[in-house]
Design an enzyme around this catalytic site. Sequence first.
Site, PDB file in Angstrom:
ATOM      1  CD1 TRP A 107      -2.352  -4.415  -4.535  1.00  0.00           C
ATOM      2  CD2 TRP A 107      -1.831  -5.898  -3.428  1.00  0.00           C
ATOM      3  NE1 TRP A 107      -2.023  -5.758  -5.040  1.00  0.00           N
ATOM      4  CE2 TRP A 107      -1.926  -6.547  -4.357  1.00  0.00           C
ATOM      5  CE3 TRP A 107      -1.818  -6.763  -2.347  1.00  0.00           C
ATOM      6  CZ2 TRP A 107      -1.207  -7.869  -4.855  1.00  0.00           C
ATOM      7  CZ3 TRP A 107      -1.810  -7.593  -2.512  1.00  0.00           C
ATOM      8  CH2 TRP A 107      -1.604  -8.346  -3.231  1.00  0.00           C
TER       9      TRP A 107
ATOM     10  CB  CYS B 241      -1.109   0.043   1.086  1.00  0.00           C
ATOM     11  SG  CYS B 241      -1.362  -1.680   1.724  1.00  0.00           S
TER      12      CYS B 241
ATOM     13  CE  LYS C 212       7.716  -6.461 -17.819  1.00  0.00           C
ATOM     14  NZ  LYS C 212       8.750  -6.806 -16.845  1.00  0.00           N
TER      15      LYS C 212
ATOM     16  CG  ASN D 297       2.477  -0.977   2.823  1.00  0.00           C
ATOM     17  OD1 ASN D 297       2.502  -2.140   2.484  1.00  0.00           O
ATOM     18  ND2 ASN D 297       4.199  -0.581   2.368  1.00  0.00           N
ATOM     19  N   GLY D 298       1.476  -3.485   5.300  1.00  0.00           N
ATOM     20  CA  GLY D 298       2.276  -4.211   5.755  1.00  0.00           C
ATOM     21  C   GLY D 298       0.970  -5.207   6.281  1.00  0.00           C
TER      22      GLY D 298
ATOM     23  CE  LYS E  33       8.132  -0.703  -9.722  1.00  0.00           C
ATOM     24  NZ  LYS E  33       8.447  -0.973 -11.511  1.00  0.00           N
TER      25      LYS E  33
ATOM     26  CD  GLU F  48       4.433  -7.404 -15.337  1.00  0.00           C
ATOM     27  OE1 GLU F  48       4.398  -7.469 -14.259  1.00  0.00           O
ATOM     28  OE2 GLU F  48       5.732  -7.338 -15.802  1.00  0.00           O
TER      29      GLU F  48
ATOM     30  NE  ARG G 278       4.761   1.305  -1.517  1.00  0.00           N
ATOM     31  CZ  ARG G 278       5.581   0.705  -1.124  1.00  0.00           C
ATOM     32  NH1 ARG G 278       6.733   0.869  -1.582  1.00  0.00           N
ATOM     33  NH2 ARG G 278       5.280   0.359  -0.379  1.00  0.00           N
TER      34      ARG G 278
ATOM     35  CG  HIS H 116       9.550 -33.234 -23.544  1.00  0.00           C
ATOM     36  ND1 HIS H 116       9.415 -34.460 -24.059  1.00  0.00           N
ATOM     37  CD2 HIS H 116      10.723 -32.615 -24.116  1.00  0.00           C
ATOM     38  CE1 HIS H 116      10.972 -34.555 -23.953  1.00  0.00           C
ATOM     39  NE2 HIS H 116      11.658 -33.828 -24.331  1.00  0.00           N
TER      40      HIS H 116
ATOM     41  CD  GLU I 251      11.212  -9.618 -17.438  1.00  0.00           C
ATOM     42  OE1 GLU I 251      11.274  -9.542 -16.296  1.00  0.00           O
ATOM     43  OE2 GLU I 251      11.247  -7.834 -17.509  1.00  0.00           O
TER      44      GLU I 251
HETATM   45  C1  G6P Z   1       6.738  -7.424  -7.798  1.00  0.00           C
HETATM   46  C2  G6P Z   1       6.615  -6.549  -9.962  1.00  0.00           C
HETATM   47  C3  G6P Z   1       7.773  -6.784 -10.760  1.00  0.00           C
HETATM   48  C4  G6P Z   1       9.145  -7.050 -10.438  1.00  0.00           C
HETATM   49  C5  G6P Z   1       8.972  -7.755  -8.561  1.00  0.00           C
HETATM   50  C6  G6P Z   1      10.568  -8.081  -7.872  1.00  0.00           C
HETATM   51  O1  G6P Z   1       5.861  -8.313  -8.822  1.00  0.00           O
HETATM   52  O2  G6P Z   1       5.930  -6.003 -10.049  1.00  0.00           O
HETATM   53  O3  G6P Z   1       7.558  -5.956 -11.873  1.00  0.00           O
HETATM   54  O4  G6P Z   1      10.359  -7.862 -10.742  1.00  0.00           O
HETATM   55  O5  G6P Z   1       7.895  -7.289  -7.795  1.00  0.00           O
HETATM   56  O6  G6P Z   1      10.336  -6.558  -7.051  1.00  0.00           O
HETATM   57  P1  G6P Z   1      11.609  -5.657  -6.694  1.00  0.00           P
HETATM   58  O7  G6P Z   1      11.908  -4.606  -5.760  1.00  0.00           O
HETATM   59  O8  G6P Z   1      12.431  -6.679  -5.613  1.00  0.00           O
HETATM   60  O9  G6P Z   1      12.960  -6.146  -7.837  1.00  0.00           O
END
Ligand code: G6P
Length: 612
Positions: free
Chosen positions: A76, A2, A489, A102-103, A607, A492, A27, A508, A485
């Site tokens: 969140w 959050c 992308k 937050n947490g 994030k 998500e 967040r 497989h 990756e």
């Molecule tokens: C979240 C974000 C990702 C990120 C991951 C790890 O899932 O949406 O974009 O790669 O966390 O975050 P960090 O801050 O540890 O790189």
Amino acid sequence: MCGIVGYIGNEQAAPIILEGLSKLEYRGYDSAGIAVRDSNSDIEIVKAKGRLKALSDKTNEGQTLIGNCGIGHTRWATHGEPSEENAHPHCSDDCCVVAVHNGIIENYQELKEKLHKNGYSFYSGTDTEVAVKLIDYYYKKYFGNPVDAINRSMVRIRGSYALAVMFKDNPGEIYVARKDSPMILGLENEDAYFASDVPAILKYTRNVYYIGNLEIGKLQKGKLTFYNIDGDEIQKEATEIQWDMDAAEKSGFEHFMIKEIHEQPKAVSDTLNSVVSNGRINLTNIGLTDDEIKNISEIHIVACGSAYHVGVAAQYVIEDLARIPVRVELASEFRYRRPIIDKNGLVIIISQSGETADSLAALREAKSMGIRTLAIVNVVGSSIAREADKVLYTLAGPEIAVATTKAYSAQLIISYVLAIQFALVWNKIDEKTYKSLITELGTLPDKINRLLEDKERIQWFATKFSNSKDIFFIGRGIDYAISLEGSLKMKEISYIHSEAYAAGELKHGTISLVEDGTLVIGVLTQEELYEKTISNMIEVKSRGAYLMGLTNSGNYNIEDTADFVTYIPKTDKHFTTSLAVVPLQLMGYYISVARGLDVDKPRNLAKSVTVE
Ligand code: G6P
């Protein structure tokens, strides 16, 4: 996950808090709320379900809330569905204590029962309400000392939290406390601020104070005071934040994500310049000497999400160049599997935010085993940066879009630099190769720029496939790391199901999902693997797949197989991830835009994931 912001000073608090929250919406965005007061009024709380805009509309952009002191929150949801009732701030029964959090409070059921027995009732499904009422309980029991009440609560609470608390009897004061959740404080003349992330207050101050776990900060007009868990006053030094303020604005781009994709050449060159000077890598300022490198027997890279994908690429690069065994692992797995690590091993934690709960726990696990740790982190002063033995910062600047791009690219650069330095120290490459690899790294920003110039072509192709049901990414070796990756992308931000597969593994099982017209993206940047991957592409083509090839400039044979080809400029085979990822980021972005989705804030994601 959050977002939290607060202010106390000479200005009206609500507009400043709403502005700060708007910078933190990445967040959390299920609901938002604010509490404001002035010295002779009660605390007024306003909450709204949905995006921050709903709260902003409800308060006429903060104009209807009067007072110079306040706290705000964008949520969140973890405990309790997204609703106005569950939105923060929460308050005690008589509104004596009001707080945002937050947490996750892990033992909230147990604490709730204790409070029930003491006459408390609960109106929400949140763990936060329990924390607020626990503070209220101790506040009343021990005669109204806020620091004492918070400290006693911290001792009882298990879990992670960043809390900001206002006490009705203490106008002109806000208290903050944290454990394993980020929280920073800022001071600029008479104005004091706090936030869960730097961008929220960057517009107002660059003088930032970090509080440690189980510490408390008290904010008053023009003054910050810090306390430890015993209630003793402690001193803190300010850190000056170097980030450019424009970096937290969209600067004319439609979304933060596309802006951050365009910032990659700068993120790469700034990061590179921070560790390379006069053509040589210099890691001595982080205390990683050649003798220490010589002593490393194995490397474990631990991370989450895209940072984990950097680790997958780094594993190939470090093992190939330096011939040191590398294992890459998801932090959420590492922390619970009782890892076996040689006492001369090195654990590398990669994290943009430096606050991801699993990565932080993995770091602590490694440290508790007496293993050396090195963090690759973007956010200065974050928990992982502070707790790791050594830190290498990526210089990507603030990253706002939930889907990471420029931080990922900057992390790759640091991992290449480590690979090259380790290879030299371990005598696996000669001086000439060392110099030429470093020179080649220096060419990457320009090459990324060239890829960005061709973005309209990707946009056209992405729009054509924006209604896909499934998309598959295949590659071998480093190309598999790139595929991981690219696929993340895609899924998500576009919500299209996508998977990345090691090309040879497709047959497989997953190949049974390929139907007429399914888009399969083959990544071929490793020359010695071209033919193998092309055979796998032909296998899916004969089952009806539509093929996109992503390959090095000059590999024109692929046009015999693929229906659409994107070329990346030539570079050393170890560095191709830095280039090939760019068209894949653009693909995900443009498909999301074509589908009319909220690119920067995809559903259900945050994030920075500061809970398990
Ligand atoms: C979240 C974000 C990702 C990120 C991951 C790890 O899932 O949406 O974009 O790669 O966390 O975050 P960090 O801050 O540890 O790189």
